[in-house]
Design a protein around this motif. Structure first.
Motif, PDB file in Angstrom:
ATOM      1  N   LYS A 129      -7.761  13.268  -9.674  1.00 15.25           N
ATOM      2  CA  LYS A 129      -7.126  12.185  -9.061  1.00 15.25           C
ATOM      3  C   LYS A 129      -5.718  12.061  -9.230  1.00 15.25           C
ATOM      4  N   PRO A 130      -4.921  11.226  -8.420  1.00 15.95           N
ATOM      5  CA  PRO A 130      -3.491  11.512  -8.627  1.00 15.95           C
ATOM      6  C   PRO A 130      -2.936  10.806 -10.026  1.00 15.95           C
ATOM      7  N   GLN A 131      -1.922  11.711 -10.537  1.00 11.39           N
ATOM      8  CA  GLN A 131      -1.524  11.167 -11.737  1.00 11.39           C
ATOM      9  C   GLN A 131      -0.026  11.052 -11.866  1.00 11.39           C
ATOM     10  N   GLY A 132       0.618  11.812 -10.827  1.00 15.12           N
ATOM     11  CA  GLY A 132       1.933  11.651 -10.774  1.00 15.12           C
ATOM     12  C   GLY A 132       2.644  11.499  -9.271  1.00 15.12           C
ATOM     13  N   ILE A 133       3.877  11.483  -9.064  1.00 19.06           N
ATOM     14  CA  ILE A 133       4.444  11.462  -7.666  1.00 19.06           C
ATOM     15  C   ILE A 133       5.739  11.821  -7.770  1.00 19.06           C
ATOM     16  N   ARG A 134       6.184  12.649  -6.533  1.00 14.64           N
ATOM     17  CA  ARG A 134       7.572  13.108  -6.398  1.00 14.64           C
ATOM     18  C   ARG A 134       8.079  12.830  -5.452  1.00 14.64           C
ATOM     19  N   PHE A 135       9.384  12.703  -5.247  1.00 10.94           N
ATOM     20  CA  PHE A 135      10.185  11.924  -4.098  1.00 10.94           C
ATOM     21  C   PHE A 135      11.175  13.302  -3.867  1.00 10.94           C
ATOM     22  N   SER A 136      11.273  13.561  -2.360  1.00  9.21           N
ATOM     23  CA  SER A 136      12.290  14.450  -2.021  1.00  9.21           C
ATOM     24  C   SER A 136      13.053  14.089  -0.783  1.00  9.21           C
TER      25      SER A 136
ATOM     26  N   SER B 277       0.861  -1.379   0.123  1.00  8.94           N
ATOM     27  CA  SER B 277      -0.036  -0.099   0.174  1.00  8.94           C
ATOM     28  C   SER B 277       0.865   1.073   0.104  1.00  8.94           C
ATOM     29  N   TRP B 278       0.229   2.367  -0.296  1.00  6.50           N
ATOM     30  CA  TRP B 278       1.115   3.683  -0.368  1.00  6.50           C
ATOM     31  C   TRP B 278       1.242   4.125   1.039  1.00  6.50           C
ATOM     32  N   ASP B 279       0.496   3.573   1.997  1.00  5.92           N
ATOM     33  CA  ASP B 279       0.929   3.924   3.334  1.00  5.92           C
ATOM     34  C   ASP B 279       2.052   3.404   3.921  1.00  5.92           C
ATOM     35  N   GLU B 280       2.176   2.048   3.547  1.00  9.50           N
ATOM     36  CA  GLU B 280       3.253   1.431   4.260  1.00  9.50           C
ATOM     37  C   GLU B 280       4.647   1.785   3.456  1.00  9.50           C
ATOM     38  N   PHE B 281       4.350   2.153   2.091  1.00  8.88           N
ATOM     39  CA  PHE B 281       5.341   2.667   1.384  1.00  8.88           C
ATOM     40  C   PHE B 281       6.035   4.028   2.111  1.00  8.88           C
ATOM     41  N   ARG B 282       5.157   4.916   2.352  1.00  4.52           N
ATOM     42  CA  ARG B 282       5.602   6.221   3.118  1.00  4.52           C
ATOM     43  C   ARG B 282       6.304   5.950   4.340  1.00  4.52           C
ATOM     44  N   ARG B 283       5.769   4.748   5.095  1.00  8.35           N
ATOM     45  CA  ARG B 283       6.331   4.776   6.412  1.00  8.35           C
ATOM     46  C   ARG B 283       7.804   4.178   6.175  1.00  8.35           C
ATOM     47  N   ARG B 284       8.022   3.310   5.452  1.00 12.49           N
ATOM     48  CA  ARG B 284       9.139   2.535   4.974  1.00 12.49           C
ATOM     49  C   ARG B 284      10.149   3.549   4.592  1.00 12.49           C
ATOM     50  N   LEU B 285       9.857   4.703   3.705  1.00 13.13           N
ATOM     51  CA  LEU B 285      10.542   5.528   3.199  1.00 13.13           C
ATOM     52  C   LEU B 285      10.882   6.648   4.306  1.00 13.13           C
ATOM     53  N   SER B 286      10.263   6.820   5.328  1.00  9.58           N
ATOM     54  CA  SER B 286      10.456   7.880   6.363  1.00  9.58           C
ATOM     55  C   SER B 286      11.777   7.807   7.145  1.00  9.58           C
ATOM     56  N   PRO B 287      12.310   6.568   7.486  1.00 11.84           N
ATOM     57  CA  PRO B 287      13.686   6.560   8.238  1.00 11.84           C
ATOM     58  C   PRO B 287      14.714   6.685   7.191  1.00 11.84           C
ATOM     59  N   ALA B 288      14.624   6.685   5.946  1.00 11.72           N
ATOM     60  CA  ALA B 288      15.341   7.099   4.980  1.00 11.72           C
ATOM     61  C   ALA B 288      15.394   8.451   4.632  1.00 11.72           C
ATOM     62  N   GLY B 289      14.700   9.221   5.260  1.00 12.45           N
ATOM     63  CA  GLY B 289      14.666  10.494   5.038  1.00 12.45           C
ATOM     64  C   GLY B 289      14.041  11.200   3.569  1.00 12.45           C
ATOM     65  N   ILE B 290      12.932  10.096   3.158  1.00 12.22           N
ATOM     66  CA  ILE B 290      12.472  10.530   1.766  1.00 12.22           C
ATOM     67  C   ILE B 290      11.079  10.634   2.045  1.00 12.22           C
ATOM     68  N   THR B 291      10.462  11.768   1.377  1.00 15.28           N
ATOM     69  CA  THR B 291       9.174  12.086   1.417  1.00 15.28           C
ATOM     70  C   THR B 291       8.362  11.752   0.120  1.00 15.28           C
ATOM     71  N   VAL B 292       7.076  11.489   0.113  1.00 14.92           N
ATOM     72  CA  VAL B 292       6.366  11.214  -1.125  1.00 14.92           C
ATOM     73  C   VAL B 292       5.222  12.226  -1.263  1.00 14.92           C
ATOM     74  N   GLU B 293       5.080  12.753  -2.172  1.00 13.29           N
ATOM     75  CA  GLU B 293       4.032  13.858  -2.635  1.00 13.29           C
ATOM     76  C   GLU B 293       3.313  13.510  -3.952  1.00 13.29           C
ATOM     77  N   PHE B 294       2.071  13.869  -4.047  1.00 12.51           N
ATOM     78  CA  PHE B 294       1.182  13.144  -5.159  1.00 12.51           C
ATOM     79  C   PHE B 294       0.976  14.615  -5.794  1.00 12.51           C
ATOM     80  N   TYR B 295       0.713  14.507  -7.353  1.00 11.54           N
ATOM     81  CA  TYR B 295      -0.149  15.617  -7.920  1.00 11.54           C
ATOM     82  C   TYR B 295      -1.119  15.203  -8.790  1.00 11.54           C
ATOM     83  N   ASN B 296      -2.316  16.001  -8.863  1.00 11.50           N
ATOM     84  CA  ASN B 296      -3.559  15.566  -9.262  1.00 11.50           C
ATOM     85  C   ASN B 296      -3.627  16.038 -10.883  1.00 11.50           C
ATOM     86  N   ASP B 297      -4.622  15.182 -11.564  1.00 13.08           N
ATOM     87  CA  ASP B 297      -5.067  15.542 -12.887  1.00 13.08           C
ATOM     88  C   ASP B 297      -6.023  16.851 -12.594  1.00 13.08           C
ATOM     89  N   ARG B 298      -5.570  18.047 -13.402  1.00 16.80           N
ATOM     90  CA  ARG B 298      -6.668  18.858 -13.258  1.00 16.80           C
ATOM     91  C   ARG B 298      -8.009  18.858 -13.423  1.00 16.80           C
TER      92      ARG B 298
END
Length: 345
Positions: free
Chosen positions: A238-245, A213-234
């Motif tokens: 609905k979500p159409q893309g993803i960014r990592f920071s 799941s996306w929730d599990e994915f975010r939790r696993r990335l958190s200790p690595a210092g990586i955050t996840v954000e989505f951008y939506n279709d205008r």
């Protein structure tokens, strides 16, 4: 929390020791220290020791513990227990474990023996005021960028909180002083940009391992210092893309690897979960704590561990993705009711 006043950004998670302009090209002095999210020992120690990674990919030769203090045992569970017991001396600190990643330019690799890295780590911690406390130093070898992770207890051996005020400024000064002392390498901005992609890619791949799941994915990335954000279709919203920071650099998923696009990741998680479709959800931070007996540090800490602490469990377990009662109700509503036959008069 240190903020960039012009942009309102939290700078505490990423800092550089010094910058200078050379022929319109920005150079940054390496070493680089990233102050990552604080949390529970089970999460952070699990990340740096690859406890929840694919063991076929992250084999023992891809990482190693190079130094520690105040830790009893060398396996994941005993190390977590040691940190939890130390943290129990001051239960007012909700996120007792600190995490800092320190990386270097590839040009310095021939000099960076384990012994030299330990020397640099200890000097950095001393300059940061991280002293009289438990710590673990783990070197990661799976990327071309030489780096190590410092995991430390924010509760010191006397039960007092480590002074972390002005951490960003202290870290900047510490890395600058150490760089100048040992003559570490300058690195151009473009190279750091490319190195950031190379560093993030294996961390994202590791977080994907058996992820459902996306929730599990975010939790696993958190200790690595990586955050996840989505951008939506205008049009659809609905979500159409993803960014990592990582706190300094932000990349579209497909920029790092085509497999990291929103659609491909969504299908990957759905396949692992055995369902048709998944959707990202906003989740509250999850904290994992252990019930341990508060006690003096020295011999009593050892005796508690030797008699067996209760291990933390259920890490990275994902809650149910649906409400069974609601699903049953919807199912009943979809059934077409049978018409009763009336009696003839």
């Amino acid at each position: 929390m240190a903020l960039d006043k012009a942009k309102g950004r939290d700078l505490s998670r990423w800092n550089f020791s010094h910058t200078r302009q050379v022929e319109n090209i920005k150079f940054l002095i390496v070493m680089i220290a990233k102050i990552l999210a604080k949390g529970a020992a089970a999460d952070i120690v699990g990340y740096v020791m690859r406890e929840f990674h694919d063991k076929e990919q992250f084999t023992p030769d891809t990482w190693r513990v190079i130094d520690s203090d105040g830790i009893l045992g060398n396996d994941y569970r005993r190390i977590v227990d040691s940190f939890d017991i130390g943290a129990s001396l001051n239960k007012r600190i909700s996120k007792p474990i600190g995490h800092i990643a320190v990386s270097f330019d590839k040009a310095d690799l021939p000099r960076l023996t384990d012994e030299f890295m330990v020397q640099l780590a200890k000097e950095y911690m001393e300059r940061m005021g991280i002293r009289d406390t438990q710590y673990l130093i783990v070197r990661h070898l799976e990327t071309g960028s030489p780096h190590f992770h410092i995991v430390y207890n924010r509760v010191n051996l006397h039960g007092k909180a480590i002074d972390e005020s002005n951490n960003f400024d202290k870290s900047r000064d510490a890395t600058k002083a150490i760089k100048l002392k040992y003559g570490l390498t300058f690195s151009p901005k473009k190279k750091l940009y490319e190195d950031a992609i190379a560093e993030m890619k294996p961390k994202i791949q590791a977080a994907m391992y058996r992820c459902k799941s996306w929730d599990e994915f975010r939790r696993r990335l958190s200790p690595a210092g990586i955050t996840v954000e989505f951008y939506n279709d205008r049009d659809t919203g609905k979500p159409q893309g993803i960014r990592f920071s990582d706190g300094e650099f932000t990349f579209n998923g497909s920029k790092i690897d085509r497999a990291f696009s929103y659609k491909r990741l969504d299908k990957f998680f759905a396949k692992n979960a055995g369902i048709k479709e998944t959707q990202p959800q906003q989740t509250a931070p999850i904290s994992v704590t252990a019930k341990v007996k508060e006690s003096p540090v020295a011999n009593i800490v050892e005796s508690i561990i030797e008699t067996g602490c209760q291990a933390l469990g259920g890490l990275f377990q994902v809650g149910p993705g649906y409400d069974p009662e609601e699903e049953a109700f919807i199912h009943r509503m979809k059934k077409k009711p049978k018409k009763k036959k009336g009696r003839s008069l």
